[in-house]
Scaffold this motif. Structure first.
Motif: not given
Length: 135
Positions: A18-22
């Motif tokens: 998960e990266v910045n909510g994505n």
């Protein structure tokens, strides 16, 4: 825009991050190429492509080692120095389109081909072509 498309096999199961909510799914794909060298000897070369698929978490359940996939996306080549201080490069791809072509476990579950007995020639009926073709 540069677009790269290829068919290859997943080298390992997908890794979900998960990266910045994505959600991003990362997986390597091996693309095999067979060719004859100048001496006429058949050689095989494997190119590994590190792929990332963004916001398609549902695909994680289907991406396992050995899955044959068609992948299309935007490539990047990144240079780096190995642990032995040698220069190297990696091909990375942000996947825009992907299609599952087959999976190893499906091939194992596929039933063995059934042999169909031949029909005697006298029982064959010649089909007449249809006059109302759809094109």
């Amino acid at each position: 825009m540069i677009k790269l498309q290829f068919i290859g096999y997943l080298g390992r199961d997908v890794v979900r991050k998960e990266v910045n909510g994505n959600v991003v799914l990362n997986f390597p794909v091996a693309v095999n190429e067979r060719f004859r060298n100048r001496e006429g000897v058949l050689e095989e070369r494997t190119t590994w492509v590190d792929c990332s698929l963004w916001n398609r978490e549902v695909m994680a359940a289907h991406l396992h080692q050995g899955t044959l996939v068609y992948v299309e996306g935007g490539p990047r080549v990144e240079g780096y120095i190995t642990r032995t201080d040698q220069p190297a490069a990696a091909v990375r791809l942000r996947v825009y389109h992907m299609q599952l072509l087959s999976r190893k476990d499906e091939e194992r579950r596929r039933p063995a081909p059934v042999e169909v007995p031949a029909v005697p020639e006298q029982e064959l009926v010649e089909e007449q072509p249809a006059d109302d073709l759809p094109f």
